[in-house]
Design an enzyme around this catalytic site. Sequence first.
Site, short mmCIF file in Angstrom:
data_model
loop_
_atom_site.label_atom_id
_atom_site.label_comp_id
_atom_site.label_asym_id
_atom_site.label_seq_id
_atom_site.Cartn_x
_atom_site.Cartn_y
_atom_site.Cartn_z
N GLU A 1 3.35 1.37 2.56
CA GLU A 1 4.49 0.48 2.34
C GLU A 1 4.56 -0.63 3.38
OE1 GLU A 1 7.57 3.83 2.27
OE2 GLU A 1 7.50 3.24 0.17
N ASP B 1 0.83 -1.21 0.00
CA ASP B 1 0.00 0.00 0.00
C ASP B 1 0.86 1.25 0.00
OD1 ASP B 1 0.98 -0.61 2.56
OD2 ASP B 1 -0.60 0.55 3.53
C1 NOJ Z 1 8.72 3.19 6.16
C2 NOJ Z 1 7.43 3.39 5.47
O1 NOJ Z 1 7.53 4.34 4.48
C3 NOJ Z 1 6.38 3.76 6.46
O2 NOJ Z 1 5.17 4.02 5.83
C4 NOJ Z 1 6.24 2.62 7.39
O3 NOJ Z 1 5.22 2.86 8.32
C5 NOJ Z 1 7.56 2.39 8.08
N1 NOJ Z 1 8.58 2.15 7.10
C6 NOJ Z 1 7.50 1.28 9.07
O4 NOJ Z 1 7.21 0.08 8.43
C1 NOJ Z 2 6.44 7.10 4.29
C2 NOJ Z 2 5.08 7.07 3.73
O1 NOJ Z 2 4.36 6.08 4.40
C3 NOJ Z 2 5.10 6.82 2.26
O2 NOJ Z 2 3.79 6.92 1.75
C4 NOJ Z 2 5.97 7.78 1.56
O3 NOJ Z 2 6.03 7.44 0.20
C5 NOJ Z 2 7.34 7.79 2.17
N1 NOJ Z 2 7.29 7.97 3.58
C6 NOJ Z 2 8.19 8.90 1.59
O4 NOJ Z 2 7.61 10.13 1.91
#
Ligand code: NOJ
Ligand code: NOJ
Length: 660
Positions: free
Chosen positions: A263, A260
Amino acid sequence: MRSFILISAAIALAQASIIYRRDTCTVLDCGTVASSQSSCIAAGCCWTPAYDGGAWCYYPTPTNTTRPTAPDRSTIAAWLSSQYSYSVTQLLNALSPSGTVAGVVVAAQSKSNPDYWYHWSRDGALTMDVVAKLYAKAVAAGDSTNANVYKTKMQSWIIFEAGLASRTNPTVSITGNFADNVGEPKFNVDGSAFTGSWGRPQNDGPGLRVRTIMRFLDSYVSATGDTTYAASLSSQIQKDLDYIVRNYANTCTSGTPCFDLWEEKSAQHWYTQIVQRRGLLAGKSYFTKWVSNSTLVSSYQAVSSSLETMMASHWNSTAGFINEMMDITGRKSPDTAIMLGSIHSFDSDNYNSPTNDQVLRTVWHYARYFKGHFTINQNRASYAPLVGRYMEDVYNGGDGVNNDGAGPWLLSTAGMAEFYYVAATSLFQAGSASVTANNQDVYQYFGVTANVGSTITGSSLVTLVNNLFGEGDAYLQTLSYWMGSSQEMTEQFNPKTGARQGAPHLTWSYASLITAKFARDTALTILSGNSTTPTNSATMTATTTPASMTTTTTMVSPSPTAVTTKCNVAVSSRIDCGVIGTTEAQCEANGCCWNPLPSGTSGPWCFKTGAVTTCSVAVSSRVDCGVVGTTEAQCGANGCCWGPLASGVSGPWCFNAVPA
Ligand code: NOJ
Ligand code: NOJ
């Protein structure tokens, strides 16, 4: 009829069954497998047997659901104007900054704690969508200098993305298909593949990319007449859309994962689907206008229709909101991704737009949960809340500094403002609002009480539109309060102190502020015909009055906020639907209700109801179920219906359900 007298250590129930309407409670698990009804309620949570496989013990929604007073419009306008200028500067700073190659969009100007010095497909497309809008505005304003600057940035990003799509990356290793490289979510700033482990592929990138490219091309071609450039992008656009056509129906449970936008979870995602659909329809327009290809056009149309069917199945009628994921294991609460998907795919077809009753209900509901969720919101209960991704979130932004867990997100809070500005504008343009079981209590919250099946027009519609606009401003007021004197937009605020946390200077945060401003400007232009000197008057006036705005109101006998409940009947009315030993799963597979009884109470646990009950009861027929002072929460806790009456109308607010 057999009675079940099952004694379960896990469900040692001492109290009479307390049934909350599911939509007054979150679906966020507040207990453990062994939670009992009494321990659940003692912990201040809601107890409702779940019919959808979810938890039985839930965090309650906050009881303070009063709508915030809309702030002074000119105060918001002044803050927004200055924050907008700063945000545009910061957003442009994230495009190909020093040390990166042309076309890169860095997610944040931060190389450590957290390291967001990467190019994400999603963040890049959302950021460049803002640049496409800036380009269109510069063209409209006759500002050719800036139009050229923005055009160059757009074209440089498009070239960079095409380069990425010509190289291999770890997604290709997963699927074994070179063409799937466009599903890779994140790249190094020199354009090489990021090879660390990651949640990949993410299938929202291609749809977002095509939507943004098309937004630019539409403005570019109408400004320059240069269809040759537009046509030259056909194979790049087709590659993204072919990816969607190949992958949209992936079940995501085995084989190729589908992560999603957060991520984290491989599942079928509503956000992914809505932006895939928008990308396909943008592609349909492209392959009609500039490169004629009827085969592609019909294929994109067919897949976008299939995506609509898939999205419809995400509606969770029991909980009263759209599930972001089809596999809700481990994440059951409403997700900001619904709000974001609705505004990111917003277009003139109004598909799942902010006025869609399921979307509106979901987003309104989602924000109510957050109102009680963070300490910083609890301390400012009469204001609009800061909102985060979803209730179970634990990601603190990875800044290595704070230990207070996930906080609210700035882009979600600004997104709420945009969402309500768009809703206000759309309803005003439509000239009427249909009241459904899904939006009735939302509209009531926004100041208009109306029966399901009725249509809101005239001055009532103006009230609704004004209050929706005011809600948008209330979110910006909250955002500006916590931002204080610094204009920096991080990823999050600390949930306890409100200090900034997570990535500093998050590009997407700036993008969200800018698009909220654009939506507000559009709303003001359409609602009051005056975008430069917004008034603070209680009623907006139309520049051109839609036909139906001239009719008088068809309002409104007050009606209850509660929804029909299928399994909420007295124990004595339960009709046995199982045998001794029937499990919850077997019971529900037979379409029956499952609701274990406290020990000492006999009656079927798996049952049918003679009749479905409803809270739709004429005021004169209401049988009181409360006492003076009963609150909505207490009323719901007693399994009754809640329906406040307008002042001057007498009758019980808390009353018994009746057979439907
Ligand atoms: C990095 C991701 O971009 C973020 O959305 C996620 O919550 C964290 N990793 C932890 O899994
Ligand atoms: C974490 C977020 O969850 C993700 O959607 C985003 O792409 C990355 N950070 C980078 O901003």
